[in-house]
Design an enzyme around this catalytic site. Structure first.
Site, PDB file in Angstrom:
ATOM      1  N   PHE A   5       2.746   3.532   3.829  1.00 56.79           N
ATOM      2  CA  PHE A   5       3.027   2.466   2.862  1.00 56.79           C
ATOM      3  C   PHE A   5       3.513   3.011   1.523  1.00 56.79           C
ATOM      4  O   PHE A   5       4.167   2.308   0.747  1.00 56.79           O
ATOM      5  CB  PHE A   5       1.789   1.575   2.665  1.00 56.79           C
ATOM      6  CG  PHE A   5       0.730   2.138   1.759  1.00 56.79           C
ATOM      7  CD1 PHE A   5       0.665   1.765   0.423  1.00 56.79           C
ATOM      8  CD2 PHE A   5      -0.228   3.015   2.235  1.00 56.79           C
ATOM      9  CE1 PHE A   5      -0.316   2.269  -0.418  1.00 56.79           C
ATOM     10  CE2 PHE A   5      -1.213   3.520   1.409  1.00 56.79           C
ATOM     11  CZ  PHE A   5      -1.252   3.153   0.075  1.00 56.79           C
ATOM     12  N   LYS A   6       3.238   4.281   1.247  1.00 59.06           N
ATOM     13  CA  LYS A   6       3.639   4.863  -0.040  1.00 59.06           C
ATOM     14  C   LYS A   6       5.157   4.852  -0.210  1.00 59.06           C
ATOM     15  O   LYS A   6       5.659   4.903  -1.334  1.00 59.06           O
ATOM     16  CB  LYS A   6       3.130   6.301  -0.147  1.00 59.06           C
ATOM     17  CG  LYS A   6       1.643   6.503   0.177  1.00 59.06           C
ATOM     18  CD  LYS A   6       0.735   5.933  -0.874  1.00 59.06           C
ATOM     19  CE  LYS A   6      -0.733   6.061  -0.521  1.00 59.06           C
ATOM     20  NZ  LYS A   6      -1.290   7.394  -0.666  1.00 59.06           N
ATOM     21  N   ASP A   7       5.908   4.780   0.896  1.00 56.77           N
ATOM     22  CA  ASP A   7       7.368   4.766   0.801  1.00 56.77           C
ATOM     23  C   ASP A   7       7.879   3.557   0.027  1.00 56.77           C
ATOM     24  O   ASP A   7       8.929   3.636  -0.615  1.00 56.77           O
ATOM     25  CB  ASP A   7       7.997   4.767   2.200  1.00 56.77           C
ATOM     26  CG  ASP A   7       7.891   6.113   2.896  1.00 56.77           C
ATOM     27  OD1 ASP A   7       7.972   7.145   2.218  1.00 56.77           O
ATOM     28  OD2 ASP A   7       7.711   6.120   4.132  1.00 56.77           O
TER      29      ASP A   7
ATOM     30  N   LEU B 167       7.464   4.821  -3.602  1.00 61.89           N
ATOM     31  CA  LEU B 167       7.992   6.125  -3.997  1.00 61.89           C
ATOM     32  C   LEU B 167       9.480   6.282  -3.720  1.00 61.89           C
ATOM     33  O   LEU B 167      10.156   7.046  -4.403  1.00 61.89           O
ATOM     34  CB  LEU B 167       7.168   7.231  -3.343  1.00 61.89           C
ATOM     35  CG  LEU B 167       5.774   7.344  -3.993  1.00 61.89           C
ATOM     36  CD1 LEU B 167       4.819   8.153  -3.133  1.00 61.89           C
ATOM     37  CD2 LEU B 167       5.886   7.952  -5.377  1.00 61.89           C
TER      38      LEU B 167
ATOM     39  N   THR C  43       0.763  10.305  -0.088  1.00 60.91           N
ATOM     40  CA  THR C  43       1.541  10.238  -1.324  1.00 60.91           C
ATOM     41  C   THR C  43       2.476  11.429  -1.459  1.00 60.91           C
ATOM     42  O   THR C  43       3.623  11.291  -1.881  1.00 60.91           O
ATOM     43  CB  THR C  43       0.604  10.169  -2.549  1.00 60.91           C
ATOM     44  OG1 THR C  43      -0.074   8.914  -2.550  1.00 60.91           O
ATOM     45  CG2 THR C  43       1.377  10.303  -3.849  1.00 60.91           C
TER      46      THR C  43
END
Length: 466
Positions: A111-113, A116, A144
């Site tokens: 989900f960090k995509d 980021l 992350t």
């Protein structure tokens, strides 16, 4: 829009400065001075929009003083076109009124995509405009780091140093970080845990003298407001897909650092009908112990099958405490100073106010494996261990079966083959085609002692213009 610190002693900043600053000078985290609020009619009009267009509507109020609308639209379309599903964040049904929101369709399968990939483009835009160079310093409990490296590796004005706990992330997670080659990319394996890495990052942001005044640090961790801002969007996306805003939704969020679930809290404050937010944790259950019993107390960190949540110092929780204390920065600062010395509680009426929206649960490794196995046997759908914790917590805490329950699917199961194997399933999750050769790629990282001076010395020596 201006941004203020949760500790009340730092100057208010605009979006560009907040993007580059990360931690406020008083040690607090930046939050908007006020939030945009959308009517039900306005939210309803967004049904059927492509994800990037919805993201523009939700996020533009936060950046409009810094970025022209057309530039921001282009940035968002470039960000989300690299995801592997046209819906960007598709929903998968588990039961009659139970869903998983797949947030792992980005380049690094986590989900960090969502944040980021955007953060890298925001940094490139702002740094190019300012003709400025920064050093990114971040800590990761697993996901992350790779998302930050993937999002920022092409940034011309950035050197990136990512700290991860040595031998405490999965092999896939480690290789996703350490096999990306570039003169501006540096992976540091710290002989400690994630909290040690996070502490070093915060300490370094508070005293940047080791950089010799030649550059400044920028944050990619969820202390950076831009991370939180981007995560708000998929709450709107999921709700609109299931009949919102004309019906309320409940969300279960696997979380360690509180950033992802805080984004849901903000979505509700911005007008999206959300009746329940479930904090789903593993054995490192400081958030659960606070939300269920009003006691915030650090215990010894434990290594689990869900390493991305092996966190005891939950940074973004400070942002919620700020709201619960009527945005009184001095009160938050005093509370957190006391929390560093021992257990603390907040006034009962403040805690009860939080409980109107939040529930919580802590799920151990055995129950995590049981959930992975049960869901696969019933649905032939494979959960990663973090999402499995979210599903179990959702089922344990659900208040109203008539309200759709959406668990945030935070990572692809192929990132955690050990957890899948331990669940007793014979199925082996496969990495997607663009990562098929991951285990054959050359790795590069540096192992350092759990010592902030040693880490800072490494950064001072290795950034591009040192």
């Amino acid at each position: 829009m201006r941004y203020i610190s949760t500790r009340g002693d730092a100057p208010a900043l605009g979006f560009e400065d907040v993007l580059l600053t990360g931690l406020a000078t008083d040690g607090g985290l930046y939050v908007p001075e006020s939030l945009p609020h959308f009517s039900l009619e306005e939210i309803r009009s967004w049904r059927g929009l492509p994800y990037a267009d919805l993201a523009f509507n939700v996020m533009y109020p936060f950046v409009e003083d810094a970025i022209p609308a057309d530039d921001f639209r282009t940035m968002l379309h470039d960000t989300y076109k690299v995801f592997s599903h046209d819906a960007v964040a598709p929903l998968v049904q588990l039961d009659s009124n139970e869903w998983v929101l797949e947030l792992f369709r980005g380049p690094t399968l986590a989900f960090k995509d969502f944040a980021l990939q955007l953060l890298g483009r925001l940094l490139d835009y702002v740094l190019e405009k300012r003709n400025q160079h920064v050093v990114i310093m971040g800590a990761t409990s697993g996901d992350t780091g790779s998302a930050a490296i993937e999002g920022c590796r092409r940034c011309e004005h950035v050197d990136i140093f990512i700290l991860h706990p040595y031998q405490r992330v999965s092999e896939v997670q480690r290789r996703q970080m350490t096999t990306v080659m570039g003169d501006n990319i540096h992976n540091i394996a710290v002989k400690g845990n994630f909290d040690d890495c996070q502490r070093m990052v915060k300490e370094s942001f508070g005293n940047q003298g080791f950089l010799g005044g030649k550059t400044q640090l920028a944050a990619v961790n969820s202390i950076n407001w831009a991370r939180i801002m981007a995560q708000i969007v998929y709450y709107f996306q999921a709700s609109l897909a299931l009949g919102g805003p004309d019906r309320s939704m409940a969300f279960s969020v696997p979380t360690g650092n509180f950033g992802d679930i805080f984004a849901g809290y903000l979505a509700r404050k911005m007008g999206l009908p959300i009746s329940q937010l479930v904090i789903a944790t593993n054995r490192n259950d400081i958030l659960h112990r606070f939300m269920s019993g009003n006691k915030y107390e650090q215990h010894q960190l434990e290594h689990t099958l869900s390493p991305s949540m092996d966190i005891m110092v939950s940074s973004n929780f400070e942002r919620l405490l700020f709201d619960l204390h009527g945005r009184d920065g001095a009160a938050v600062k005093a509370l957190l100073e006391n929390a560093a010395k021992g257990p603390v509680s907040i006034e009962d009426y403040r805690w009860k106010h939080a409980r109107k929206l939040f529930d919580s649960d802590a799920v151990d490794d055995k129950t995590t494996c049981d959930t992975i196995r049960e869901i696969y046997q019933r649905n032939e759908y494979l959960l990663d261990p973090h999402t499995a914790i979210g599903v179990r917590a959702a089922r344990n805490c659900r208040r109203d079966p008539a309200v759709p329950m959406i668990t945030l699917g935070t990572a692809h199961p192929a990132k955690f083959p050990d957890a899948i194997a331990e669940s007793g399933l014979s199925v082996k999750p496969q990495l997607p085609a663009h990562m098929a050769d991951l285990f054959e790629r050359e790795e590069r990282y540096t192992v350092l002692d759990n010592n902030v001076a040693e880490v800072q010395g490494f950064i001072a020596k290795h950034w591009k213009n040192a």
